[in-house]
Write an enzyme that holds these catalytic residues in place. Structure first.
Site, short mmCIF file in Angstrom:
data_model
loop_
_atom_site.label_atom_id
_atom_site.label_comp_id
_atom_site.label_asym_id
_atom_site.label_seq_id
_atom_site.Cartn_x
_atom_site.Cartn_y
_atom_site.Cartn_z
N GLU A 30 90.96 33.73 35.23
CA GLU A 30 90.05 32.76 35.88
C GLU A 30 89.97 33.01 37.37
O GLU A 30 91.00 33.24 38.03
CB GLU A 30 90.56 31.35 35.60
N HIS A 31 88.77 32.97 37.88
CA HIS A 31 88.51 33.18 39.31
C HIS A 31 89.01 34.55 39.76
O HIS A 31 89.54 34.68 40.86
CB HIS A 31 89.18 32.08 40.17
N ASP A 33 87.05 37.47 38.38
CA ASP A 33 85.98 38.44 38.09
C ASP A 33 85.34 38.92 39.39
O ASP A 33 85.05 40.11 39.56
CB ASP A 33 84.94 37.90 37.10
N GLY A 122 81.96 23.69 32.49
CA GLY A 122 82.78 24.89 32.58
C GLY A 122 82.57 25.83 31.40
O GLY A 122 83.37 26.73 31.15
N SER A 125 76.79 26.77 30.59
CA SER A 125 75.44 26.41 30.14
C SER A 125 74.40 27.03 31.09
O SER A 125 73.32 27.42 30.67
CB SER A 125 75.28 24.89 30.09
N ASP A 169 80.26 35.70 33.09
CA ASP A 169 79.49 34.85 32.18
C ASP A 169 78.33 35.61 31.53
O ASP A 169 78.15 35.58 30.32
CB ASP A 169 78.98 33.61 32.93
N LYS A 213 78.19 23.65 39.49
CA LYS A 213 78.38 24.78 40.41
C LYS A 213 77.23 24.93 41.41
O LYS A 213 77.40 25.49 42.48
CB LYS A 213 78.48 26.08 39.61
C1 GLA Z 1 82.12 30.64 37.13
C2 GLA Z 1 81.49 31.94 37.59
C3 GLA Z 1 82.24 33.12 36.99
C4 GLA Z 1 83.74 33.00 37.26
C5 GLA Z 1 84.25 31.62 36.86
C6 GLA Z 1 85.70 31.42 37.22
O1 GLA Z 1 81.92 30.47 35.76
O2 GLA Z 1 80.14 32.02 37.21
O3 GLA Z 1 81.73 34.32 37.50
O4 GLA Z 1 84.03 33.28 38.60
O5 GLA Z 1 83.49 30.59 37.46
O6 GLA Z 1 86.49 32.32 36.54
#
Ligand code: GLA
Length: 396
Positions: A30-31, A33, A122, A125, A169, A213
């Site tokens: 997580e966080h 990529d 999270g 979508s 994603d 986001k």
């Molecule tokens: C969001 C971003 C992804 C990734 C995640 C956290 O979904 O779109 O690229 O950074 O947060 O892992």
């Protein structure tokens, strides 16, 4: 155009084509990529569906079956004017602009959007909408693109909404294989599937806290890539390496323990914590993939727990309700649990032996959702994640 007009137009035509793009649940990684480090998500059964028809002009019309999202019209071009800040149509505009920059003469589409994914939870979508729109536009124009190229184009294209996201994603939404989670490597982009063991059950539970986001969480999200990058530059300099040394290159240059020691003496308290999350999470991804491959449920669970702790304490992207959901899932028999996605609200993912899934879901209903007056809709908020295939165009 109102939703009902477009629906009527579709029902009287020879039958529109549909595209389906799944949401995703990130299992671990997580966080990281956007740091170029590998991640390990899978696609969900739930997703975004678009019925669409090609148009003869460059207009693109988006209508959502969910009345909370107002219809929107824009011209497809290399510079698509943005809708209001936080507006849902910006994800469709992002896809249209990214494709128009690659293929200058695209025609627009009439698109009717529906989704059974919880929004801002999270579960991606937003990227599912970007991918679905992109596939609709490509199909309507008779244009095709290599999947890896499209993943990369859309990851960059989605930054249109103002979030400095990575490429996880769009890659999993396009490239997922049914029954599998996939390790995604970046630079170069590559997906490697691992079958999810039949007796493992991942559960997703939404905290009821929206993590938008492109809205309130944007600033907090965007601060993380900036901090991770600054930490990377300073540690690289301390090692005598060039400023542009990437995270994968740093990890190849020195063992994690050495990097952490250097970070501790070089970085501020906050940057040191951010750095520790990134490099330890990177290591957990490989360990988790191996644990899944050998069917080691307990080991995978411990990695989920460690990831949550790191996201909560070092990366500081959790929320008290996510922490509570994680704790409740663990008490009820999950072998591990953590927040999934960007955090600041959104959902958790929990792993349990398939035979205990119902028990864990019941416990969450009674101890998390009922006290919040949300037990009636619990099936929408807590569900068993089915590892599904990637986005596809299907005829009606
Ligand atoms: C969001 C971003 C992804 C990734 C995640 C956290 O979904 O779109 O690229 O950074 O947060 O892992």
């Amino acid at each position: 155009m109102a939703s009902t007009d477009l629906e009527a137009a579709f029902s009287t035509s020879s039958g529109p084509v549909h595209v389906r793009a799944p949401g995703r649940v990130n299992l671990i990684g997580e966080h990281i990529d956007y740091c170029g480090l590998s991640v390990f998500p899978m696609a969900l059964r739930q997703g975004v569906r678009i019925a669409f028809q090609p148009r003869a002009d460059r207009e693109t019309r988006l209508v959502n079956r969910d009345p909370r999202f107002a219809p929107s019209t824009f011209p497809i071009s290399e510079r698509v004017p943005p809708g209001p800040d936080g507006d849902w149509s910006n994800y469709g505009r992002a896809a249209a602009q990214a494709l128009a920059q690659r293929f200058p003469d695209l025609r627009g589409v009439d698109a009717l959007v529906e989704s059974d994914l919880p929004i801002a939870a999270g579960l991606s979508s937003s990227s599912a909408l970007v991918v679905a729109m992109a596939l609709a536009i490509l199909h309507a124009n008779g244009v095709s693109m290599a999947p890896l190229e499209l993943m990369d184009l859309l990851a960059r294209g989605e930054r249109y909404v103002g979030t400095a996201g990575g490429g996880m994603d769009q890659s999993i939404i396009l490239g997922a294989q049914a029954g599998c989670a996939s390790r995604i490597d970046f630079h170069p982009l590559r997906l490697t599937p691992t079958t999810v063991p039949a007796d493992w059950q991942f559960l997703v539970a939404w905290s009821l806290v929206h993590a938008e986001k492109s809205g309130a969480a944007r600033q907090a999200y965007n601060e993380r890539p900036r901090q991770a990058d600054e930490a990377r530059r300073l540690v690289a300099a301390r090692l005598g390496l060039p400023e542009d040394t990437t995270y994968p290159a740093l990890l190849a240059a020195a063992p994690v323990a050495r990097l952490l020691e250097l970070a501790g003496t070089t970085l501020s308290g906050v940057l040191s914590k951010r750095f520790r999350h990134v490099v330890t999470e990177g290591a957990r991804v490989r360990q988790a993939e191996a644990a899944m491959a050998r069917g080691d449920l307990a080991a995978f669970g411990l990695l989920l727990d460690a990831s949550h702790q790191s996201l909560r304490d070092d990366y500081e992207v959790s929320h008290p309700d996510l922490d509570q959901l994680v704790a409740l899932a663990r008490e009820a028999g999950a072998v591990g649990a953590r927040l999934t996605g960007a955090g600041f609200g959104g959902s958790i993912v929990a792993l349990c032996p398939a035979g205990r899934a119902a028990e864990v879901m019941t416990a969450l209903r009674e101890r998390f959702y009922a006290p919040r007056g949300a037990a009636a809709d619990v099936e929408r908020y807590v569900f068993a994640a089915e590892p599904s295939g990637g986005a596809a165009v299907v005829r009606a």
